[in-house]
Scaffold this active site. Sequence first.
Site, short mmCIF file in Angstrom:
data_model
loop_
_atom_site.label_atom_id
_atom_site.label_comp_id
_atom_site.label_asym_id
_atom_site.label_seq_id
_atom_site.Cartn_x
_atom_site.Cartn_y
_atom_site.Cartn_z
N TYR A 56 -17.28 4.92 -2.14
CA TYR A 56 -16.77 5.67 -3.26
C TYR A 56 -17.92 6.29 -4.03
O TYR A 56 -18.62 5.62 -4.78
CB TYR A 56 -15.93 4.79 -4.20
CG TYR A 56 -14.73 4.14 -3.54
CD1 TYR A 56 -14.16 4.67 -2.38
CD2 TYR A 56 -14.15 3.01 -4.08
CE1 TYR A 56 -13.06 4.08 -1.79
CE2 TYR A 56 -13.05 2.40 -3.50
CZ TYR A 56 -12.51 2.94 -2.35
OH TYR A 56 -11.42 2.34 -1.77
N GLY A 206 1.48 6.20 -4.34
CA GLY A 206 1.40 7.36 -3.46
C GLY A 206 0.35 8.36 -3.88
O GLY A 206 0.56 9.56 -3.86
N ARG A 207 -0.82 7.83 -4.28
CA ARG A 207 -1.93 8.67 -4.76
C ARG A 207 -1.48 9.57 -5.92
O ARG A 207 -1.89 10.71 -6.04
CB ARG A 207 -2.51 9.50 -3.62
CG ARG A 207 -3.16 8.66 -2.55
CD ARG A 207 -3.80 9.50 -1.46
NE ARG A 207 -4.54 8.63 -0.55
CZ ARG A 207 -4.00 7.97 0.47
NH1 ARG A 207 -2.70 8.09 0.71
NH2 ARG A 207 -4.73 7.19 1.25
#
Length: 329
Positions: A56, A206-207
Site C-alpha cells: 500500500y 464493495g469498495r
Amino acid sequence: MRKRKLGSQGLEVSALGLGCMGMSWGYGARNEDEAVATIHAALDAGVTLLDTAEVYGPFTNEKLVGFALQGRREQAVIATKFGFHIEVDGRINGVDSRPEHVREVVEASLVRLGVDHIDLLYQHRVDPNVPIEDTVGAMADLVQQGKVGYLGLSEASPTNIRRAHAVHPISALQSEYSLWERNVEAQVLPTCRELGIGFVPYSPLGRGFLTGARKQASDFATEGDTRQNMPRFQGENFERNLKLVAALEKLSERTGHTPAQIALAWVLSQGEDIVPIPGTKRRRYLAENLAAADIVLQGCDQMFLAEAFPPGIASGTRYGEIGMKMLDN
C-alpha cells in the site's frame, strides 16, 4: 466495541477492524492529518485491528500507521501483509514469497511501523512458484523469534489453506467478502471453519459501491483511484450493479439505517468468526461504519438481502485480468 476471536491460538480483536489502505493508496486524494485522526478515533471507539500492507503506497501506509500509533501501540493489533515483488521505483512486478524475501520484508515492515513485533502477518497472495510450506515455514520461524504473533493468508484456496495450516496454525484468512462478492461461501469459508481459522473480509462495502454514494462511473475517475480500472465499475457492468444498490436503498428507507450500515451488519451476521475491515480515511464515515456493529437484522431483512444478493449476482469480475490471475483459485 465487542470482541471476536480469530482462530484458536488466542488472537482476539474488535468485531470491526479498520482497513487503512485508502489512507495512502488506491482511492484517490489523500489527507494524512485526517487519516491519523481517523485511526485515533477508531482506537478511541475500541477498534483494535488495524490492517495495512507493504504494497500500500508502496510502503507509505505502514509508515502512516506506525506514526499514528506512536504512544498508543498497546491499543492496536497490527496486521500487515507481504507477498509482492516491488521494484525500487515502486512498481509491482509479480509475487514473491521466497523464504529469504519473507524475512527481508518483515524486517523492513518492523522499521516502517516502528514496532518490535507484528501481531498478525499475512501472505498477501499465494506465490505459485514457491511451495506454501516453505513460505509458512519462514513465517513460523518469525513467530519463534518473537517478531510475529500470529499467521494469516489472503485469497488462498482451500487446498493451500490446508497445506499451510499443516505447517503452522493459521489464525486468519483475509479475502474479499460482501453482499456482492460471496464466492468464499462455497468452499473457502467452510474450510476455515473446519480448521478453526478466523475470517477477515476486506472490501465488505464493495469498495464503497454498496454505500450508494456514487451514482455514475465517472465518480470513480479521479487520479489515483484504482476502481476506474476494475470491471465492476465500468460501463454496462456499473449500470447493472446500480440496481443492487437500489435494493439496499429500499431496505435503508424502511429500517432507518444507511446502506453501508446494512451491508456491514449483514457481513457481521454471517458468523462470530468473521471480522470485517471496512476501509475509510475519514472520521465521519468511520462513525457510520462502527454503528453497524450494534445493528441486528431481522429475519425478513435477511431474507430480502438473500433474494436481492444471491452469489454471483454482481456484474463483472472484481479485478482486471492481471489481478484475477493473482488469485489462488
